[in-house]
Write an enzyme that holds these catalytic residues in place. Structure first.
Site, PDB file in Angstrom:
ATOM      1  N   ARG A 103       0.840  -1.195   0.000  1.00  0.00           N
ATOM      2  CA  ARG A 103       0.000   0.000   0.000  1.00  0.00           C
ATOM      3  C   ARG A 103       0.870   1.237   0.000  1.00  0.00           C
ATOM      4  O   ARG A 103       1.682   1.433   0.904  1.00  0.00           O
ATOM      5  CB  ARG A 103      -0.930  -0.005   1.220  1.00  0.00           C
ATOM      6  CG  ARG A 103      -1.909   1.151   1.236  1.00  0.00           C
ATOM      7  CD  ARG A 103      -2.960   0.961   2.308  1.00  0.00           C
ATOM      8  NE  ARG A 103      -2.385   0.972   3.646  1.00  0.00           N
ATOM      9  CZ  ARG A 103      -3.063   0.685   4.755  1.00  0.00           C
ATOM     10  NH1 ARG A 103      -4.327   0.332   4.675  1.00  0.00           N
ATOM     11  NH2 ARG A 103      -2.472   0.724   5.934  1.00  0.00           N
ATOM     12  N   THR A 107      -0.820   7.579  -1.243  1.00  0.00           N
ATOM     13  CA  THR A 107      -2.100   7.478  -1.962  1.00  0.00           C
ATOM     14  C   THR A 107      -3.020   6.427  -1.349  1.00  0.00           C
ATOM     15  O   THR A 107      -4.220   6.413  -1.641  1.00  0.00           O
ATOM     16  CB  THR A 107      -1.854   7.105  -3.428  1.00  0.00           C
ATOM     17  OG1 THR A 107      -1.305   5.773  -3.499  1.00  0.00           O
ATOM     18  CG2 THR A 107      -0.888   8.083  -4.085  1.00  0.00           C
ATOM     19  N   ASP A 199       0.146  -3.827  12.764  1.00  0.00           N
ATOM     20  CA  ASP A 199       0.592  -4.295  11.456  1.00  0.00           C
ATOM     21  C   ASP A 199       0.809  -5.803  11.508  1.00  0.00           C
ATOM     22  O   ASP A 199       1.724  -6.286  12.177  1.00  0.00           O
ATOM     23  CB  ASP A 199       1.893  -3.582  11.055  1.00  0.00           C
ATOM     24  CG  ASP A 199       2.302  -3.891   9.628  1.00  0.00           C
ATOM     25  OD1 ASP A 199       2.543  -5.080   9.313  1.00  0.00           O
ATOM     26  OD2 ASP A 199       2.388  -2.953   8.811  1.00  0.00           O
ATOM     27  N   ASP A 202       4.401  -6.971  10.347  1.00  0.00           N
ATOM     28  CA  ASP A 202       5.448  -6.675  11.320  1.00  0.00           C
ATOM     29  C   ASP A 202       5.344  -7.577  12.542  1.00  0.00           C
ATOM     30  O   ASP A 202       6.355  -8.064  13.063  1.00  0.00           O
ATOM     31  CB  ASP A 202       5.354  -5.210  11.764  1.00  0.00           C
ATOM     32  CG  ASP A 202       5.896  -4.249  10.718  1.00  0.00           C
ATOM     33  OD1 ASP A 202       6.603  -4.707   9.798  1.00  0.00           O
ATOM     34  OD2 ASP A 202       5.598  -3.048  10.815  1.00  0.00           O
TER      35      ASP A 202
END
Length: 208
Positions: A103, A107, A199, A202
């Protein structure tokens, strides 16, 4: 949300609570992702077609059933990798094809960086695997890729979804069923699911 199946299974709820806990270390986090993925896949594959076959038990011949459809697992790199093993334990003959998307932080749109699908599909059913359905960008982009590839039966399997991601997926691909462990409240300004679990990549790989 007629095509969204949020699990109410107590085992999934229990494991998900441990997954969300910020004190859960990467090793245990990976184990929980694998276990929840297997439980969700059990629900997501309940309608797979079977065909009759003749077998011999130790006592007599009988007509049994075996899967008719060949299954492909499509983990979205990298976080989706952790879901593969749990599903492979149930379906060891499933093929695995990786789609790499990230991602863009500015944006918030998905950017494809890896795709090694063969020219023609060798599977009839694909399960898109991604722990988090946040904006829905990666999931819808992956579904686009699979449909262009020629697969017509696709399902999404994830751990946590935001309403925004579900809406995006339903608008882009209303024919794709969504199997999820939990639907959370909203996305924050960074497009993270709240309350979520942080996340997922992660936390699996200890890179946070």
């Amino acid at each position: 949300m007629s095509n969204v199946y949020a699990s109410h299974h107590p085992l999934i709820a229990h494991k998900l609570s441990r997954l969300r806990d910020k004190k859960t270390e990467p090793k245990k986090f990976r184990e929980l992702v694998r276990e929840i993925a297997g439980l969700l896949a059990y629900e997501a594959t309940a309608d797979l077609a079977t065909v009759p076959i003749e077998i011999e038990t130790p006592l007599e011949t009988m007509t049994a059933r075996q899967l008719q459809e060949k299954i492909g697992l499509i983990p979205i790199l990298r976080a989706g990798l952790g879901m593969v093993e749990g599903i492979w334990e149930l379906m060891p003959s499933a093929e695995v094809w990786h789609i790499g998307l990230y991602r863009d932080e500015h944006t918030l749109q998905p950017v494809e960086y890896y795709n090694k699908l063969p020219v023609d599909p060798r599977v009839s059913v694909c399960l898109i695997l991604d722990p988090m359905l946040a904006t829905g960008g990666s999931a819808t982009a992956t579904a686009d890729i699979l449909k262009r590839w020629g697969v017509t039966k696709i399902k999404f399997v994830g751990l946590i979804a935001a309403p925004e991601g579900i809406k995006a997926m339903q608008e882009a691909h209303p024919d794709i069923d969504i199997f999820i462990a939990a639907i959370d409240d909203h996305l924050n300004e960074r497009a993270y699911i709240v309350p979520g679990l942080g996340d997922a990549g992660d936390r699996q790989f200890g890179t946070g």
